[in-house]
Design an enzyme around this catalytic site. Structure first.
Site, PDB file in Angstrom:
ATOM      1  N   ASP A 183       0.842  -1.201   0.000  1.00  0.00           N
ATOM      2  CA  ASP A 183       0.000   0.000   0.000  1.00  0.00           C
ATOM      3  C   ASP A 183       0.878   1.252   0.000  1.00  0.00           C
ATOM      4  OD1 ASP A 183      -2.172  -1.681   0.211  1.00  0.00           O
ATOM      5  OD2 ASP A 183      -2.301  -1.488   2.397  1.00  0.00           O
TER       6      ASP A 183
HETATM    7  N1  URA Z   1      -1.294  -5.941   3.832  1.00  0.00           N
HETATM    8  C1  URA Z   1      -1.773  -4.673   3.839  1.00  0.00           C
HETATM    9  O1  URA Z   1      -2.790  -4.405   4.428  1.00  0.00           O
HETATM   10  N2  URA Z   1      -1.066  -3.726   3.186  1.00  0.00           N
HETATM   11  C2  URA Z   1       0.078  -3.985   2.547  1.00  0.00           C
HETATM   12  O2  URA Z   1       0.679  -3.058   1.975  1.00  0.00           O
HETATM   13  C3  URA Z   1       0.566  -5.288   2.540  1.00  0.00           C
HETATM   14  C4  URA Z   1      -0.143  -6.253   3.185  1.00  0.00           C
END
Ligand code: URA
Length: 239
Positions: free
Chosen positions: A103
């Site tokens: 993310d």
């Molecule tokens: N899980 C999440 O919620 N975000 C990420 O970036 C990776 C795994």
């Protein structure tokens, strides 16, 4: 291999652009200027230079980056900076792409490669490649959560996750945890904590399969994988 093919493969432009580059006389094979794209070159034996700089031929590139927050795990984006924007031109010419996504607000280990086959294997649900995250949670994390994650939790869309291994590093009004999962559903770690009524306030990936985040990398820095790391990756994906 033809010199024009080698240069095009390495990202020095289209066939036409490479032809123009050669014509301009800046390319040499073993100290001899080559202008004809049909000229043969053995990338393992011959020394090819472009404007006097030696070009090291390789088909594939494998990088690990310590991804900072605020940057998108994609090759292009209309609004935000991408992880590709953080690469030096000499690495970007290989057209690597991120292996899976973190993310925008997640930090940590991100692999980048132009080896589609290896990327596919690393991401294949069949290979169960474990990914470990460090996270800070907005409240106390309990042994009940450890058991719930071990059994699999139900996400907001009804999907029941595969077992996750939750380790409590520090429990309090804010908790530090490590979570290892073998899947990569959208926002999975955040949604697993939401499933038990908790919120992730900081998320960092610390490993993917046998590859650990190199802590000497500052946020936004990256390096090529070592031979040992490559061997371990190949072993993990061959199973
Ligand atoms: N899980 C999440 O919620 N975000 C990420 O970036 C990776 C795994």
């Amino acid at each position: 291999m033809r010199i024009d093919k080698m240069l095009a493969n390495m990202g020095y432009g289209s066939r036409k652009e490479v032809k123009d580059l050669l014509k301009s006389g800046v390319v040499q094979i073993n100290d001899v200027i080559v202008k004809n794209g049909k000229e043969q070159v053995n990338p393992n034996k011959d020394t090819v230079t472009l404007q006097g700089e030696v070009i090291e031929y390789k088909e594939y590139i494998y990088l690990m980056m310590n991804k900072p927050q605020g940057v998108i795990s994609a090759t292009e984006d209309n609004h935000d900076e991408t992880v590709i924007d953080l690469l030096e031109l000499e690495d970007a010419v290989y057209s690597p792409f991120p292996v899976g996504r973190l993310d925008k607000d997640t930090e940590g280990l991100l692999l980048l490669t132009n080896d589609g086959q290896l990327a596919h294997q690393l991401l294949s649900p069949k290979k169960h490649v474990p990914k470990t995250y460090f996270a800070v949670i907005d409240q106390e994390v309990s042994e009940e959560d450890v058991m719930a994650f071990a059994a699999g939790v139900t996400l907001d869309d009804g999907y029941v996750t595969k077992p996750g291994k939750l380790k409590i590093l520090k429990s309090g009004i804010r908790s530090d945890i490590e979570l290892t999962i073998t899947e990569g559903k959208f926002h999975q770690v955040k949604r697993m904590f939401e499933a038990v009524g908790k919120k992730v306030v900081y998320l960092q990936r610390i490993s993917m399969g046998p590859i650990q985040l190199d802590e000497s990398l500052e946020l936004g820095e990256y390096r090529e994988l070592t031979d040992d790391e490559m061997a371990a990756l190949r072993e993990a994906t061959a199973k």
